[in-house]
Enzyme design. Sequence first.
Site, mmCIF file in Angstrom:
data_model
loop_
_atom_site.group_PDB
_atom_site.id
_atom_site.type_symbol
_atom_site.label_atom_id
_atom_site.label_comp_id
_atom_site.label_asym_id
_atom_site.label_seq_id
_atom_site.Cartn_x
_atom_site.Cartn_y
_atom_site.Cartn_z
ATOM 1 C CD GLU A 191 10.090 3.612 10.609
ATOM 2 O OE1 GLU A 191 9.292 2.796 11.105
ATOM 3 O OE2 GLU A 191 9.904 4.160 9.503
ATOM 4 C CG ASP A 249 -0.330 -0.247 2.527
ATOM 5 O OD1 ASP A 249 0.698 -0.956 2.587
ATOM 6 O OD2 ASP A 249 -0.833 0.272 3.551
HETATM 7 O O1 2ND Z 1 8.219 2.560 7.798
HETATM 8 C C1 2ND Z 1 7.141 2.248 8.316
HETATM 9 N N1 2ND Z 1 7.066 2.137 9.667
HETATM 10 C C2 2ND Z 1 5.915 1.744 10.277
HETATM 11 N N2 2ND Z 1 4.794 1.482 9.605
HETATM 12 C C3 2ND Z 1 4.820 1.621 8.278
HETATM 13 C C4 2ND Z 1 5.957 1.992 7.584
HETATM 14 N N3 2ND Z 1 5.654 2.054 6.270
HETATM 15 C C5 2ND Z 1 4.377 1.700 6.161
HETATM 16 N N4 2ND Z 1 3.861 1.446 7.367
HETATM 17 C C6 2ND Z 1 2.488 1.050 7.684
HETATM 18 C C7 2ND Z 1 1.453 1.793 6.875
HETATM 19 C C8 2ND Z 1 0.796 0.748 6.047
HETATM 20 O O2 2ND Z 1 -0.574 1.001 5.861
HETATM 21 C C9 2ND Z 1 1.024 -0.517 6.837
HETATM 22 C C10 2ND Z 1 0.912 -1.813 6.081
HETATM 23 O O3 2ND Z 1 1.651 -1.843 4.917
HETATM 24 O O4 2ND Z 1 2.332 -0.332 7.357
#
Ligand code: 2ND
Length: 373
Positions: A215, A27
């Site tokens: 992160e 996504d």
């Molecule tokens: O880098 C990220 N850190 C934490 N959550 C994230 C990151 N990139 C995307 N997401 C979340 C937003 C998306 O809707 C979800 C599933 O792919 O994961």
Amino acid sequence: MHSHHAASPSAEHIRRAPKVLLHDHLDGGLRPATIVELAAAVGYGNLPTTDPEALGDWFREAADSGSLERYLETFAHTCAVMQTREALVRVAAECAEDLAADGVVYAEIRYAPEQHLEAGLTLDEVVVAVNEGFRLGERNAAEAGHRIKVGALLTAMRHAARSLEIAELANRYRDQGVAGFDIAGAEAGHPPTRHLDAFEYLQRENFHFTIHAGEAFGLPSIWEAVQWCGADRLGHGVRIIDDITVKDDGTVELGRLAAYVRDKRIPLEMCPTSNLQTGAADSYGDHPIGLLRKLYFRVTVNTDNRLMSGTSMSREFEHLAEAFGYGLDDMQWFTVNAMKSAFLPFDERLAMINEVIKPGYAALRSEWLFAQS
Ligand SMILES: O=c1[nH]cnc2c1ncn2[C@H]1C[C@H](O)[C@@H](CO)O1
Ligand SMILES: [Zn+2]
């Protein structure tokens, strides 16, 4: 033995070099034009613009916020148009095609099935649709002359309470296209141990999982992911740098956790551009990947969200080549690291390394050799 580190590889070499991608959100990687078309088809009227190019810019700028929480807000638009079977098949197929065209030969793509239930699909229907899309994309890519193998990682959202259910879902589809499990979402306030039951379940099932950790939050998150939850890999893990001291004389001291992560060869799924956007690093040259690579941590290079970060595997490597002077040998090292760390049976990983990755780099190097004479 190799003496071709003098010049940086060209963008063309980087694109053609075989690459392995372990951390990429389905996504977070839609084509802007596809978002516009799907929004029209399902009657989603909240897009900030319906001009594909402006929409791509909007995502990149909105995600460039300095905070993970604001970065994550942009996913409301992509998830909104990924609620039907047709949309999921299409997005997954295009994902595989786009990666293959960029020279990615193996990818694990993650998404959260619980975010795709708004139009009535069941969790199982979501997984089946995405897998079908990946198979379609693999076939289309092969017809276009690019071979790629794609596995799915099922993500549970860390602020929600469905992780055990999603872990069971992942395990159910482990022989049908699902390679493992993950948790994602806002890190602060949602420690990995909140989902301990899901991780313990997967360990009992001898299955694989990675955890977004280190992160937007520091060492405690990494420590929990590794020592409480038993993560096979770390999503980002950049903050492991906080447990590493570079002294004035240049010697380096690893704390207990950093030493453990390196000694156990725990893979770090690093995503440089994404980290610059969320404020986890200030510039490519300052990104911890430089030091971690020097110290021989099991570092891998990833895109995270190609749409929000306006990136691709090739672009990540271009940035790193520019910042750290990496050549094809370094790219091969990162790529072999990633293949070793994939949630794929050992014999298949070995075959990918020996029959696809190493020959691919050897071919590029030999080309370069002749081109220079
Ligand atoms: O880098 C990220 N850190 C934490 N959550 C994230 C990151 N990139 C995307 N997401 C979340 C937003 C998306 O809707 C979800 C599933 O792919 O994961
Ligand atoms: Zn991520």
